[in-house]
Design a protein around this motif. Structure first.
Motif, PDB file in Angstrom:
ATOM      1  N   ALA A 126     -28.466  22.898  28.192  1.00 29.04           N
ATOM      2  CA  ALA A 126     -28.215  21.468  28.421  1.00 29.04           C
ATOM      3  C   ALA A 126     -28.374  20.710  27.102  1.00 29.04           C
ATOM      4  CB  ALA A 126     -29.176  20.930  29.467  1.00 29.04           C
ATOM      5  N   VAL A 139     -23.497  16.724  27.912  1.00 35.34           N
ATOM      6  CA  VAL A 139     -23.124  17.240  29.232  1.00 35.34           C
ATOM      7  C   VAL A 139     -22.472  16.175  30.115  1.00 35.34           C
ATOM      8  CG1 VAL A 139     -24.864  19.069  29.229  1.00 35.34           C
ATOM      9  CG2 VAL A 139     -25.447  16.800  30.135  1.00 35.34           C
ATOM     10  N   ASN A 140     -22.624  14.902  29.768  1.00 31.12           N
ATOM     11  CA  ASN A 140     -22.027  13.844  30.590  1.00 31.12           C
ATOM     12  C   ASN A 140     -20.545  13.625  30.298  1.00 31.12           C
ATOM     13  OD1 ASN A 140     -24.355  13.193  32.068  1.00 31.12           O
ATOM     14  ND2 ASN A 140     -25.134  11.949  30.378  1.00 31.12           N
ATOM     15  N   GLY A 141     -20.010  14.284  29.281  1.00 28.98           N
ATOM     16  CA  GLY A 141     -18.574  14.200  29.062  1.00 28.98           C
ATOM     17  C   GLY A 141     -18.153  13.750  27.672  1.00 28.98           C
ATOM     18  N   TYR A 162     -16.587  11.712  24.503  1.00 26.90           N
ATOM     19  CA  TYR A 162     -16.584  10.354  23.966  1.00 26.90           C
ATOM     20  C   TYR A 162     -16.265  10.384  22.475  1.00 26.90           C
ATOM     21  CZ  TYR A 162     -21.422  11.031  22.158  1.00 26.90           C
ATOM     22  OH  TYR A 162     -22.540  11.472  21.507  1.00 26.90           O
ATOM     23  N   TYR A 219     -25.067   5.928  21.825  1.00 31.56           N
ATOM     24  CA  TYR A 219     -24.111   7.022  21.664  1.00 31.56           C
ATOM     25  C   TYR A 219     -24.218   7.665  20.277  1.00 31.56           C
ATOM     26  CZ  TYR A 219     -21.714   6.463  26.106  1.00 31.56           C
ATOM     27  OH  TYR A 219     -21.424   6.455  27.452  1.00 31.56           O
TER      28      TYR A 219
END
Length: 288
Positions: A215, A219-221, A223, A257
């Motif tokens: 992890a 993992v959230n996608g 960008y 980010y």
């Protein structure tokens, strides 16, 4: 489009200036909308640069803000005029109107940081791989539209070969994207060899996030983070959606980010290890 005028960036800079003028007057977007008999959403769209702005809009807003500097008004009017010109990408606007906004920003960006968990980043795709990705993601589009979308992608890639002003690209790609046989093993072999070659460019840094990392902050996608040469242009985080896209510009959002991206860089393989891993995976595809 005349000179190096980028209409998308012009709209963005003009919107920022109009927001500054409104805030200097201590007015809310709702108050301005009431004065001009327009919707508050129109004022918001003008300020975030997502909507084309006319010279008449600029004139009316300057009157509301009581701008007395005629040179400033003329400068803003000129920016409005330039913002309504069309970049090369507008010829493909029917493919995806929201995507044209992204291309306009990317064309003016000085650096781009990308995380891709599923596929090779568009700026690094070969024509065959790009066609396979587009066909797979949009199974109902006609072959002619697939070809048009591939051409847009290849045109975007010219920023990487621009000897005068190349885009500084840093890409972290999940290892899963390299194993996925998009377009078949021959297409993947060609694509992976291309990655090794382009990763040697001085302005391109490529890192693979290995399966062994477990992890991680990506993992959230997917960008992207775009930075611009002008200090007045704020950094933009771009999140691509199926039916709409999201652009984040607030400092705390960009910071979050950016911090996540630093963690991605730290956990990914080094550029040298990345080339070695890609070479091994390419051989596996070739022998499959």
């Amino acid at each position: 489009m005349a000179g190096n005028v980028n209409p998308t960036v012009r709209r963005r800079r003009l919107g920022q200036e109009l927001r500054r003028l409104r805030e200097d007057r201590g007015m809310t977007a709702e108050e301005v909308a009431d004065r001009l008999l327009v919707s508050q959403s129109k004022i918001s769209r003008l300020e975030n640069g997502r909507r084309s702005i006319s010279q008449r809009d600029v004139r009316d807003l300057c009157r509301v803000y009581e701008v007395e500097d005629k040179r400033l008004v003329e400068s803003l009017m000129q920016m409005a005029k330039e913002s309504r010109q069309q970049g090369w990408w507008h010829a493909f606007a029917e493919l995806s109107p929201t995507y044209s906004v992204y291309i306009g920003l990317e064309m003016d960006a000085s650096s781009l940081r990308v995380y891709e968990p599923q596929v090779v980043p568009g700026l690094l795709q070969t024509p065959a791989y790009a066609a396979a990705v587009i066909s797979g993601a949009l199974p109902e589009v006609a072959p002619e539209e697939v070809a048009s979308r591939v051409q847009v992608r290849l045109r975007r890639q010219q920023r990487l070969s621009d000897t005068r002003n190349p885009l500084r690209l840093w890409a972290v790609v999940d290892e899963a994207a390299l194993w996925r046989a998009v377009g078949g093993h021959d297409t993947m072999t060609e694509q992976l060899k291309h990655l090794v070659e382009v990763s040697r460019l001085p302005h391109v840094t490529l890192q693979v996030m290995p399966f062994s990392a477990g992890a991680h902050p990506g993992v959230n996608g997917q960008y992207s983070i775009m930075e611009f040469p002008e200090t007045t242009d704020s950094t933009v985080v771009y999140l691509e959606g199926i039916t709409s896209d999201l652009y984040l510009e607030k400092p705390h959002e960009v910071q979050n980010y950016s911090v996540m991206y630093e963690h991605l860089r730290a956990q990914a393989l080094s550029p040298e290890q990345t080339r070695d891993r890609i070479t091994v995976i390419a051989e596996e595809h070739l022998n499959s």
